[in-house]
Design a protein around this motif. Structure first.
Motif, mmCIF file in Angstrom:
data_model
loop_
_atom_site.group_PDB
_atom_site.id
_atom_site.type_symbol
_atom_site.label_atom_id
_atom_site.label_comp_id
_atom_site.label_asym_id
_atom_site.label_seq_id
_atom_site.Cartn_x
_atom_site.Cartn_y
_atom_site.Cartn_z
ATOM 1 N N ILE A 138 22.893 64.453 60.892
ATOM 2 C CA ILE A 138 23.916 63.584 61.668
ATOM 3 C C ILE A 138 24.932 63.923 61.241
ATOM 4 C CG2 ILE A 138 23.655 60.703 60.307
ATOM 5 C CD1 ILE A 138 24.308 62.060 64.204
ATOM 6 N N GLU A 139 25.383 63.947 59.941
ATOM 7 C CA GLU A 139 26.198 63.773 59.923
ATOM 8 C C GLU A 139 27.289 65.358 60.238
ATOM 9 O OE1 GLU A 139 29.305 62.447 58.600
ATOM 10 O OE2 GLU A 139 27.869 60.566 58.744
ATOM 11 N N LEU A 140 26.563 66.516 60.002
ATOM 12 C CA LEU A 140 27.431 67.969 60.414
ATOM 13 C C LEU A 140 27.096 67.663 61.834
ATOM 14 C CD1 LEU A 140 27.290 70.919 59.843
ATOM 15 C CD2 LEU A 140 24.863 70.853 59.778
ATOM 16 N N THR A 141 26.468 66.914 62.321
ATOM 17 C CA THR A 141 26.257 67.121 64.378
ATOM 18 C C THR A 141 27.985 66.252 64.482
ATOM 19 O OG1 THR A 141 23.573 66.904 64.281
ATOM 20 C CG2 THR A 141 25.542 66.213 66.510
ATOM 21 N N ARG A 142 28.441 65.647 63.847
ATOM 22 C CA ARG A 142 29.651 64.508 63.975
ATOM 23 C C ARG A 142 31.050 65.196 63.582
ATOM 24 N NH1 ARG A 142 27.955 59.104 60.929
ATOM 25 N NH2 ARG A 142 26.564 58.277 63.238
ATOM 26 N N THR A 143 30.659 66.052 62.637
ATOM 27 C CA THR A 143 32.377 67.210 62.259
ATOM 28 C C THR A 143 31.943 68.873 63.262
ATOM 29 O OG1 THR A 143 31.283 66.801 59.475
ATOM 30 C CG2 THR A 143 32.150 68.390 60.254
ATOM 31 N N GLY A 144 30.560 68.914 63.336
ATOM 32 C CA GLY A 144 30.837 69.802 64.631
ATOM 33 C C GLY A 144 31.144 69.294 66.016
ATOM 34 N N LEU A 145 30.983 68.094 65.969
ATOM 35 C CA LEU A 145 32.068 68.259 67.526
ATOM 36 C C LEU A 145 32.949 67.736 67.443
ATOM 37 C CD1 LEU A 145 29.423 65.230 68.687
ATOM 38 C CD2 LEU A 145 29.213 67.459 69.970
ATOM 39 N N ALA A 146 33.572 67.030 65.380
ATOM 40 C CA ALA A 146 34.492 67.390 64.886
ATOM 41 C C ALA A 146 35.965 68.340 65.575
ATOM 42 C CB ALA A 146 35.423 66.605 64.551
ATOM 43 N N LEU A 147 35.306 69.122 65.302
ATOM 44 C CA LEU A 147 35.120 71.030 65.359
ATOM 45 C C LEU A 147 35.586 70.956 66.327
ATOM 46 C CD1 LEU A 147 36.206 73.286 63.553
ATOM 47 C CD2 LEU A 147 33.313 73.954 63.382
ATOM 48 N N LYS A 148 34.820 71.356 67.166
ATOM 49 C CA LYS A 148 34.710 72.490 68.508
ATOM 50 C C LYS A 148 35.971 71.317 69.257
ATOM 51 C CE LYS A 148 31.496 71.604 71.598
ATOM 52 N NZ LYS A 148 31.667 73.420 72.105
ATOM 53 N N ALA A 149 36.655 69.800 69.011
ATOM 54 C CA ALA A 149 37.431 68.659 69.377
ATOM 55 C C ALA A 149 39.012 69.624 69.377
ATOM 56 C CB ALA A 149 37.780 67.527 69.817
ATOM 57 N N ALA A 150 38.780 69.761 67.646
ATOM 58 C CA ALA A 150 39.791 70.907 67.215
ATOM 59 C C ALA A 150 40.401 71.804 67.914
ATOM 60 C CB ALA A 150 39.624 70.504 65.662
ATOM 61 N N ILE A 151 38.985 73.067 67.810
ATOM 62 C CA ILE A 151 39.024 74.045 68.195
ATOM 63 C C ILE A 151 40.340 74.341 69.901
ATOM 64 C CG2 ILE A 151 38.370 75.719 69.266
ATOM 65 C CD1 ILE A 151 35.502 75.477 66.974
ATOM 66 N N GLU A 152 39.842 72.893 70.392
ATOM 67 C CA GLU A 152 39.596 72.760 71.909
ATOM 68 C C GLU A 152 41.055 72.853 71.889
ATOM 69 O OE1 GLU A 152 40.501 73.425 76.111
ATOM 70 O OE2 GLU A 152 38.460 73.767 74.665
ATOM 71 N N GLN A 153 41.756 71.459 71.049
ATOM 72 C CA GLN A 153 43.447 71.555 70.680
ATOM 73 C C GLN A 153 43.619 72.276 70.158
ATOM 74 O OE1 GLN A 153 43.534 67.984 68.492
ATOM 75 N NE2 GLN A 153 42.575 66.265 70.068
ATOM 76 N N PHE A 154 43.404 73.498 69.467
ATOM 77 C CA PHE A 154 44.185 74.355 69.088
ATOM 78 C C PHE A 154 44.425 75.235 70.218
ATOM 79 C CE2 PHE A 154 43.817 79.012 67.018
ATOM 80 C CZ PHE A 154 45.363 78.490 66.095
#
Length: 297
Positions: free
Chosen positions: A273-289
């Motif tokens: 679950i923690e990896l999933t949360r981090t992965g989703l946060a990573l996707k959001a950060a990539i989109e902002q970038f």
């Protein structure tokens, strides 16, 4: 060469050779270089030179350019003597024909001048004057381009600082994902053991070797080390491009697509679950970038 934004505004104005002029340039995002010109009559012949000068300074962007030109002195006027002579001759003929029938006052000069075609505006000017004015307008265009490039470079510096901060955030998230991924084998083992315990009453107990085989298969499918390595490589390359500067917008945009692809795969493989949360946060950060990258030239 510094990173440049595709957005900017510039204005340049001046007066010379009997005219005043104003250039206004506005630049917004575009996949290629596109120039839309609005030129007053008499300056259309400059379009090819204007486009060539722009292409030397700017690589991408949708640019709207407007030129306003005003005369500092009103145009000269002249008398069309041929028309005036014909009118006077015609009045003489009519006066002879109507003599004794109609009593008419002799024509007045102000009345003759007011007739259409007698007074003309001398719009035509010597070619040397026209060429000098065109050269002045081209110099003004170069000045306006200098200011536009400066505005785009200034905005690019702000974007570069923002992108550097966002890139560092991506690094932190990838390392957080690596930490969560390390716990995946144990999480998968615990889930498999729980599932086997629930099925113990419905099916024969699996041998230890079979359990080990199933566990190895599940762990292999959930292995995200390659994705993490590629994410690190892409983020490092993005940092190199930001330091290099120049027109790197398209390359960074491509890297964002690759980053997003790896983040999607990481989330799909996640068994924690923690990896999933981090992965989703990573996707959001990539989109902002990527949103900021799309403003770069």
């Amino acid at each position: 060469m510094a990173i440049s934004s595709m957005t900017g505004f510039a204005r340049a104005e001046g007066a010379a050779d009997g005219i005043s002029w104003v250039w206004e340039l506005k630049s917004v995002n575009s996949r290629a270089l596109d120039l839309r010109l609005r030129l007053p009559p008499g300056f259309d012949a400059l379009e090819a030179q204007l486009r060539a000068l722009l292409a030397r300074r700017v690589r991408r962007g949708n640019i709207s350019a407007t030129l306003a030109v005003n005369r500092l002195m009103p145009p000269a006027v002249r008398v069309n003597r041929e028309v005036l002579t014909q009118i006077v001759a015609l009045l003489g003929e009519l006066a002879g024909e109507l003599s004794g029938k109609i009593e008419a006052a002799p024509p007045r000069l102000d009345g003759l001048i007011g007739l259409r075609g007698v007074i003309e505006t001398a719009e035509d000017e010597p070619e040397s004057v026209v060429e000098t004015r065109r050269a002045t307008i081209l110099d003004g265009w170069s000045l306006a381009l200098d200011r536009l490039v400066a505005a785009r470079t200034e905005e690019g510096a702000r974007l570069a600082a923002m992108l550097s901060d966002q890139r560092r955030e991506l690094v932190v998230l990838v390392e957080a994902a690596a930490g969560s991924a390390a716990a995946q084998p144990e999480a998968i083992r615990a889930r498999l053991e729980t599932l086997l315990a629930e099925l113990a009453g419905l099916a024969p107990t699996m041998s230890a070797d079979r359990v080990a085989q199933e566990l190895a298969m599940l762990v292999t499918r959930a292995d995200v080390r390659e994705e993490l390595d590629r994410l690190r490589a892409h983020i490092a390359q993005a940092g190199d491009l930001l330091e290099r500067g120049e027109a790197v917008g398209r390359q960074l945009d491509f890297l964002c697509q690759e980053l997003n692809r790896e983040a999607n795969t990481l989330c799909s493989k996640s068994a924690d679950i923690e990896l999933t949360r981090t992965g989703l946060a990573l996707k959001a950060a990539i989109e902002q970038f990527r949103e900021q990258v799309q403003n770069l030239e």
